[in-house]
Scaffold this active site. Structure first.
Site: not given
Length: 218
Positions: A83-85
Site C-alpha cells: 500500500g501507499d498513501s
C-alpha cells in the site's frame, strides 16, 4: 489464513492489529522514483495521485512476493498486501515535511480547510505456496482541520516532532487527533490502510475476511 504486509510502517501495523489481524511484515525494496518514471514514460503521461498510490502498493507487494514467495525464499503462504498513501491540498501532493518550518507552514495552510487522502492497495493471493491472483483498489477520505487552531497550538504540535515524518504532516491517531474537525470516509484510510478496502479485496479474491482474524473464527 495469514496476511503478509509488504511494509514496516508502524501505523499500518497498528491498524491491522487493532482489527484483530497479526501480519508478517517484510520490508519492500523498490526504487520508487525510477519505477514511476518508467511507468509514466510507458503511458506517455503523469500518473494521477490515486493511480500512483495503487501502483506503488503493487510494486511493493510484487517485490515481496518475488523475493519471499514461491520463486524466492518460499517463506510466504497467504495474502500479500502492499500500500501507499498521499495527502493532497489544493490538488498538490504534500509528502513528509521533514523540516519543522515546512510542517508549520502546511498546518497553517490546512487549518479550517479540507484535504484529500488517497490510500492505494494491492493484494496478491499466494495461498498454498503459489501465486493465484491479484487485485488492487484505492480508497479516499477527506480530512478537515479545525478552523480555530491558534498559531501557538500548531507550533507546539510541530515542536513535538510527530508531524515531521508523516504524509500531510498530521496523525489522526496521535497528538493531532484533537485537531481533526471532520473525516469523510474510513478513518483507517487516513492512517494509511483502509480496512473496508482490504475486506473488499480479500472477498474479491475468493476468501472470507474473518479468516484473517487471530480468533480463528473462519
Amino acid at each position: 489464513m495469514r496476511l503478509i504486509l509488504a511494509s514496516t510502517s508502524p501505523a499500518r501495523l497498528s491498524v491491522l492489529r487493532g482489527a484483530g489481524i497479526e501480519p508478517r511484515c517484510f520490508a519492500p525494496e523498490v526504487d520508487e522514483e525510477t519505477e514511476v518514471a518508467a511507468r509514466e514514460a510507458e503511458l506517455g503521461r503523469a500518473l494521477t495521485a490515486p493511480e500512483l498510490t495503487e501502483y506503488l502498493g503493487r510494486l511493493k507487494a510484487e517485490d515481496v512476493v518475488r523475493r519471499h514467495g514461491p520463486e524466492g525464499t518460499g517463506e510466504i503462504d497467504g495474502l500479500v498486501l502492499g500500500g501507499d498513501s498521499m495527502f493532497l491540498l489544493d490538488g498538490e501532493i504534500l509528502g513528509k515535511p521533514h523540516l519543522p518550518e515546512v510542517a508549520l507552514e502546511r498546518s497553517k495552510r490546512h487549518r479550517g480547510r479540507t484535504g484529500v487522502l488517497h490510500s492505494g492497495h494491492w493484494l496478491i493471493d499466494c495461498t498454498g505456496g503459489e501465486v493465484r491472483a491479484a487485485a488492487g483498489t484505492v480508497d479516499t477520505a477527506r480530512v478537515t482541520l479545525s478552523a480555530d487552531l491558534g498559531d501557538q497550538e500548531l507550533a507546539d504540535y510541530v515542536a513535538t516532532g510527530e508531524p515531521l515524518e508523516l504524509a500531510g504532516g498530521f496523525a489522526i491517531d496521535g497528538l493531532a487527533g484533537a485537531f481533526i474537525e471532520r473525516i469523510e470516509g474510513a478513518p483507517s484510510c487516513v492512517i494509511g490502510l483502509s480496512l473496508p478496502a482490504l475486506r473488499r479485496l480479500v472477498i474479491g479474491l475468493g476468501h472470507p475476511y474473518p479468516a484473517l482474524w487471530e480468533t480463528g473464527t473462519a
